[in-house]
Design an enzyme around this catalytic site. Sequence first.
Site, PDB file in Angstrom:
ATOM      1  N   CYS A 118       5.797  -8.008   1.164  1.00 28.00           N
ATOM      2  CA  CYS A 118       4.611  -8.079   0.292  1.00 28.00           C
ATOM      3  C   CYS A 118       3.322  -8.295   1.407  1.00 28.00           C
ATOM      4  O   CYS A 118       3.008  -7.242   2.007  1.00 28.00           O
ATOM      5  CB  CYS A 118       4.729  -9.531  -0.420  1.00 28.00           C
ATOM      6  N   HIS A 218       9.343  -8.881  -3.823  1.00 30.93           N
ATOM      7  CA  HIS A 218       9.825 -10.063  -3.123  1.00 30.93           C
ATOM      8  C   HIS A 218      11.382  -9.902  -3.148  1.00 30.93           C
ATOM      9  O   HIS A 218      12.066 -10.623  -4.339  1.00 30.93           O
ATOM     10  CB  HIS A 218       9.350 -11.176  -3.785  1.00 30.93           C
ATOM     11  N   GLU A 220      13.648 -11.365  -1.545  1.00 29.43           N
ATOM     12  CA  GLU A 220      14.164 -12.494  -1.321  1.00 29.43           C
ATOM     13  C   GLU A 220      14.320 -13.269  -2.575  1.00 29.43           C
ATOM     14  O   GLU A 220      15.121 -14.448  -2.576  1.00 29.43           O
ATOM     15  CB  GLU A 220      13.485 -13.377  -0.333  1.00 29.43           C
TER      16      GLU A 220
END
Length: 249
Positions: A118, A218, A220
């Site tokens: 990001c 994202h 994660e």
Amino acid sequence: MASSGSDRTPVIGVTTYLEHSAFGIWEAEAAVLHRVYVDSVRAAGGNAVLLPPLGDWRAENVEWLDGLVLSGGADIDPARYGQEPHPTTGTPQPDRDDAEFALAAAALELDVPLLAVCRGMQVLNIALGGTLHQHTPEVVGTTDHQPQVATFGKTQLTTTPGSVIAGILGETAPVLCHHHQSVDRLGRGLTATATAADGTTEAVELAGRSFVVGVQSHPEQNSADGRLFGALVDAAAAHARRHRRRRTR
């Protein structure tokens, strides 16, 4: 996943940021990071080491890293790419900008495998001379990439055949995103290798390096899909092996 046997666990540096925080009986400024980054690195077979946004992050001081994650977060100071702030652009965080641009430069100099997430992808792009759209809704006509505060949007990205990201995620993949800025002009040597349906650049890669991948989403946040972090840790393990061989010659 990273190699087993006698190889040591790859060490993955992850950038953090300064925030006023409350913990235990204390309230103080702290270097913080969402735990999901650490969990993602660990699940992929690496050891995460948190890198504060203060320090001397030149190449000679980070040779011990096997891989690097530039994490998501606040807007980058638009002065770094020659623009005045848009009304929606956040307050600059010069300590974090300084640290992460230094770490990006060090990783590129040392060919340390790099996953830029990001904001991290935007740092990578600017570090190589690129620019940003400071408010993507004005470009694409939708707020789908950042539907509301503290809520992740869902985007379907389409990858470029033959790219690194295509080899990891396939032709298409659903991703989670939360950003109001995005890549405009690409930095030197970068190639856009995934896009959203509205044309937003969703991934970039730098050819000629062992592993330099930026994603606007994202990964994660999706514990069920560890492919990107797995690819980073695999690249970091290979980097560590090459580094050991060089030292023993």
